[in-house]
Design an enzyme around this catalytic site. Structure first.
Site, PDB file in Angstrom:
ATOM      1  N   GLY A  79      -8.542  -9.566   1.683  1.00 44.42           N
ATOM      2  CA  GLY A  79      -8.047  -8.912   2.897  1.00 44.42           C
ATOM      3  C   GLY A  79      -9.106  -8.576   3.932  1.00 44.42           C
ATOM      4  O   GLY A  79      -8.797  -8.369   5.105  1.00 44.42           O
ATOM      5  N   ASP A 134     -10.035  -3.616   3.416  1.00 44.02           N
ATOM      6  CA  ASP A 134      -9.127  -3.751   4.551  1.00 44.02           C
ATOM      7  C   ASP A 134      -8.352  -2.463   4.811  1.00 44.02           C
ATOM      8  O   ASP A 134      -8.340  -1.940   5.910  1.00 44.02           O
ATOM      9  CB  ASP A 134      -8.168  -4.947   4.361  1.00 44.02           C
ATOM     10  CG  ASP A 134      -7.455  -4.936   3.012  1.00 44.02           C
ATOM     11  OD1 ASP A 134      -7.649  -3.995   2.218  1.00 44.02           O
ATOM     12  OD2 ASP A 134      -6.687  -5.880   2.748  1.00 44.02           O
ATOM     13  N   ASP A 137      -4.750   2.678   0.951  1.00 44.49           N
ATOM     14  CA  ASP A 137      -3.340   3.059   0.889  1.00 44.49           C
ATOM     15  C   ASP A 137      -3.205   4.194  -0.126  1.00 44.49           C
ATOM     16  O   ASP A 137      -3.557   5.334   0.169  1.00 44.49           O
ATOM     17  CB  ASP A 137      -2.545   1.799   0.516  1.00 44.49           C
ATOM     18  CG  ASP A 137      -1.048   1.973   0.545  1.00 44.49           C
ATOM     19  OD1 ASP A 137      -0.580   2.941   1.155  1.00 44.49           O
ATOM     20  OD2 ASP A 137      -0.329   1.132  -0.038  1.00 44.49           O
ATOM     21  N   PHE A 186       4.244  -0.966   6.550  1.00 46.25           N
ATOM     22  CA  PHE A 186       3.560  -2.127   5.988  1.00 46.25           C
ATOM     23  C   PHE A 186       3.072  -3.009   7.128  1.00 46.25           C
ATOM     24  O   PHE A 186       3.852  -3.495   7.933  1.00 46.25           O
ATOM     25  CB  PHE A 186       4.463  -2.904   5.035  1.00 46.25           C
ATOM     26  CG  PHE A 186       3.678  -3.861   4.192  1.00 46.25           C
ATOM     27  CD1 PHE A 186       2.997  -3.415   3.071  1.00 46.25           C
ATOM     28  CD2 PHE A 186       3.567  -5.196   4.553  1.00 46.25           C
ATOM     29  CE1 PHE A 186       2.226  -4.284   2.310  1.00 46.25           C
ATOM     30  CE2 PHE A 186       2.791  -6.070   3.799  1.00 46.25           C
ATOM     31  CZ  PHE A 186       2.121  -5.619   2.676  1.00 46.25           C
ATOM     32  N   VAL A 187       1.759  -3.199   7.158  1.00 49.09           N
ATOM     33  CA  VAL A 187       1.162  -3.943   8.275  1.00 49.09           C
ATOM     34  C   VAL A 187       0.541  -5.265   7.811  1.00 49.09           C
ATOM     35  O   VAL A 187       0.118  -5.388   6.660  1.00 49.09           O
ATOM     36  CB  VAL A 187       0.087  -3.100   9.002  1.00 49.09           C
ATOM     37  CG1 VAL A 187       0.707  -1.906   9.692  1.00 49.09           C
ATOM     38  CG2 VAL A 187      -0.999  -2.637   8.036  1.00 49.09           C
ATOM     39  N   ASP A 193      -2.214  -9.338   4.493  1.00 55.64           N
ATOM     40  CA  ASP A 193      -1.142 -10.303   4.224  1.00 55.64           C
ATOM     41  C   ASP A 193       0.132  -9.657   3.709  1.00 55.64           C
ATOM     42  O   ASP A 193       0.142  -8.506   3.251  1.00 55.64           O
ATOM     43  CB  ASP A 193      -1.606 -11.307   3.165  1.00 55.64           C
ATOM     44  CG  ASP A 193      -1.608 -10.689   1.760  1.00 55.64           C
ATOM     45  OD1 ASP A 193      -2.208  -9.607   1.596  1.00 55.64           O
ATOM     46  OD2 ASP A 193      -0.986 -11.256   0.854  1.00 55.64           O
TER      47      ASP A 193
HETATM   48  P1  IMP Z   1      -4.131   0.932  -2.717  1.00 56.27           P
HETATM   49  O1  IMP Z   1      -4.739   0.571  -4.031  1.00 56.27           O
HETATM   50  O2  IMP Z   1      -2.735   1.451  -2.838  1.00 56.27           O
HETATM   51  O3  IMP Z   1      -5.006   1.828  -1.874  1.00 56.27           O
HETATM   52  O4  IMP Z   1      -3.916  -0.405  -1.927  1.00 56.27           O
HETATM   53  C1  IMP Z   1      -4.947  -1.140  -1.489  1.00 56.27           C
HETATM   54  C2  IMP Z   1      -4.531  -2.569  -1.302  1.00 56.27           C
HETATM   55  O5  IMP Z   1      -3.123  -2.763  -1.128  1.00 56.27           O
HETATM   56  C3  IMP Z   1      -5.157  -3.053  -0.025  1.00 56.27           C
HETATM   57  O6  IMP Z   1      -6.471  -3.513  -0.250  1.00 56.27           O
HETATM   58  C4  IMP Z   1      -4.210  -4.129   0.404  1.00 56.27           C
HETATM   59  O7  IMP Z   1      -4.561  -5.345  -0.210  1.00 56.27           O
HETATM   60  C5  IMP Z   1      -2.864  -3.670  -0.091  1.00 56.27           C
HETATM   61  N1  IMP Z   1      -2.101  -2.994   0.972  1.00 56.27           N
HETATM   62  C6  IMP Z   1      -1.807  -1.688   1.066  1.00 56.27           C
HETATM   63  N2  IMP Z   1      -1.099  -1.424   2.168  1.00 56.27           N
HETATM   64  C7  IMP Z   1      -0.955  -2.602   2.805  1.00 56.27           C
HETATM   65  C8  IMP Z   1      -0.322  -2.993   4.041  1.00 56.27           C
HETATM   66  O8  IMP Z   1       0.266  -2.198   4.797  1.00 56.27           O
HETATM   67  N3  IMP Z   1      -0.387  -4.309   4.343  1.00 56.27           N
HETATM   68  C9  IMP Z   1      -1.019  -5.228   3.575  1.00 56.27           C
HETATM   69  N4  IMP Z   1      -1.629  -4.913   2.439  1.00 56.27           N
HETATM   70  C10 IMP Z   1      -1.588  -3.603   2.050  1.00 56.27           C
HETATM   71 MG    MG Z   2      -7.085  -5.577  -0.393  1.00 57.75          MG
END
Ligand code: IMP
Ligand code: MG
Length: 218
Positions: A79, A134, A137, A186-187, A193
């Site tokens: 990403g 990237d 979340d 969701f972006v 992606d």
């Molecule tokens: P986390 O582990 O929940 O913090 O998520 C991190 C990963 O989820 C990011 O590195 C992204 O690959 C994916 N992700 C989270 N939110 C989005 C979004 O809105 N669009 C695309 N990918 C996302």
């Molecule tokens: Mg990622």
């Protein structure tokens, strides 16, 4: 009497033939419209110009904070591809670059189990590591990656993310550099992606829910 001038005779003009490569007329580049993708967007959050400006600002902060340090930028694939490429080009300082592969195998837009797909090659022990991702979340990915990196004994470890969705955070992860704080949506685009699509868009947009709800129902 001959005057030396041939009266009435057609005087052939010599036409100069230009030497050198043939002139190629370039087709005017068409401005990119991204119609195919725009139809799938509920909104465009950040355009190319805004992203460029913000990434430049981040690079200034990083340059200032890491002056004279032994910087290793560690980027999470896939990403970060666009963000990283722009960020490191703006960084006017010596640095090393390495990558870690992380995949979150979830369904649709839900993050699932985090799996490492590529390990670091560089030795980061005693060095100043800047981890680039990237989007932050829930924080599950970065919590796991930072604890893995800490075991390698870097001198310092900081986190830089392009986007942050604080509203969805479940882990205690704090990013030191944040490009944009975004709402819970969701972006896609600029490296991000959905089902491996939309990464090549030059802007960041909110995906229409009906696009990912289709996949979630399957
Ligand atoms: P986390 O582990 O929940 O913090 O998520 C991190 C990963 O989820 C990011 O590195 C992204 O690959 C994916 N992700 C989270 N939110 C989005 C979004 O809105 N669009 C695309 N990918 C996302
Ligand atoms: Mg990622």
């Amino acid at each position: 009497m001959s005057s030396g001038v041939s009266c009435g005779a057609a005087v052939k003009k010599k036409t100069k033939v230009k030497q050198g490569p043939a002139k190629v007329t370039k087709a005017k580049p068409k401005p990119k419209q991204n119609h195919h993708a725009l139809m799938d967007m509920a909104a465009v959050l950040y355009r190319e110009r805004e992203i460029r400006r913000r990434v430049k600002e981040l690079s200034w902060d990083i340059e200032r904070d890491y002056a004279g340090k032994d910087l290793v930028v560690v980027s999470l694939l896939n990403g970060t591809v666009m963000f990283l490429a722009d960020l490191v080009r703006y960084l006017d300082m010596p640095l090393r670059l390495d990558f870690m592969g992380v995949s979150s195998y979830g369904k649709g837009t839900k993050s699932g189990k985090v799996v490492f797909t590529k390990e670091l090659k560089l030795d980061v022990k005693g060095r100043d590591v800047l981890l680039v991702d990237d989007i932050l979340d829930t924080g599950k990915t970065l919590a796991l990656v930072t604890s893995k990196l800490k075991k390698l004994k870097p001198r310092s470890l900081k986190v830089c993310v392009l986007l942050s969705k604080s509203a969805r955070r479940t882990e205690k992860v704090v990013a030191d550099y944040v490009g944009f704080e975004i709402p819970d949506a969701f972006v896609v685009g600029y490296g991000l992606d959905f089902a491996e699509q939309y990464r090549n868009l030059p802007f960041i947009g909110v995906l229409k829910p009906e696009i990912y709800e289709l996949v979630a129902k399957k």
